[in-house]
Motif scaffolding. Structure first.
Motif, short mmCIF file in Angstrom:
data_model
loop_
_atom_site.label_atom_id
_atom_site.label_comp_id
_atom_site.label_asym_id
_atom_site.label_seq_id
_atom_site.Cartn_x
_atom_site.Cartn_y
_atom_site.Cartn_z
N ARG A 6 0.85 -1.18 0.00
CA ARG A 6 0.00 0.00 0.00
C ARG A 6 0.89 1.23 0.00
O ARG A 6 1.96 1.24 0.57
N GLN A 7 0.41 2.29 -0.61
CA GLN A 7 1.09 3.57 -0.59
C GLN A 7 0.16 4.57 0.04
O GLN A 7 -1.03 4.60 -0.29
N GLY A 9 -0.33 8.74 0.91
CA GLY A 9 0.17 10.05 0.53
C GLY A 9 0.87 10.01 -0.82
O GLY A 9 0.89 8.99 -1.51
N SER A 10 1.44 11.16 -1.19
CA SER A 10 2.16 11.26 -2.45
C SER A 10 3.09 12.46 -2.38
O SER A 10 3.01 13.27 -1.45
N PHE A 11 3.96 12.59 -3.36
CA PHE A 11 4.89 13.71 -3.40
C PHE A 11 4.15 14.99 -3.75
O PHE A 11 3.29 15.00 -4.62
N GLY A 12 4.48 16.08 -3.02
CA GLY A 12 3.88 17.38 -3.31
C GLY A 12 3.76 18.22 -2.07
O GLY A 12 4.34 17.91 -1.03
N GLN A 17 0.20 15.23 1.16
CA GLN A 17 1.42 15.12 0.36
C GLN A 17 2.64 15.51 1.18
O GLN A 17 2.55 16.29 2.13
N TYR A 18 3.79 14.98 0.79
CA TYR A 18 5.03 15.25 1.50
C TYR A 18 6.15 15.48 0.50
O TYR A 18 6.08 15.04 -0.65
N GLN A 19 7.19 16.19 0.96
CA GLN A 19 8.32 16.52 0.10
C GLN A 19 9.54 15.63 0.36
O GLN A 19 10.26 15.28 -0.56
N ASP A 36 7.67 14.71 7.55
CA ASP A 36 8.18 15.32 6.32
C ASP A 36 9.23 16.35 6.72
O ASP A 36 8.90 17.45 7.14
#
Length: 85
Positions: A6-7, A9-12, A17-19, A36
């Motif tokens: 499972r994933q 969140g995501s980049f952003g 989202q997280y950086q 983050d």
């Protein structure tokens, strides 16, 4: 097996989202916390991976900082540490 299960969140920079995720912890209810370090915040997801909230990492002087390590104790208190202080 190395298979992605499972994933969350995501980049952003938007909600959920997280950086630069640098640590992950869970609490006794199964909530997932992602530190983050670049975004200077902690993101909270429920046990299903749904984004719940975000809060900034603030030091004793009121400044946001890049945390390195995340911990959640049995009562749900969240701790974020810095390596260089």
């Amino acid at each position: 097996s190395g298979q992605l299960i499972r994933q969350i969140g995501s980049f952003g920079t938007g909600p959920g989202q997280y950086q630069k995720p640098s640590d992950v912890e869970t609490d006794k209810e199964g909530n997932i916390y992602v530190l983050d370090s670049k975004g200077k915040c902690v993101l909270k997801f429920n046990a299903s991976g749904q984004f719940m909230m975000k809060f900034n990492t603030i030091n004793e002087f009121g400044s946001a900082y890049e945390g390195n390590t995340l911990a959640v104790d049995a009562s749900g208190t969240i701790y974020v540490t810095q390596n260089y202080n």
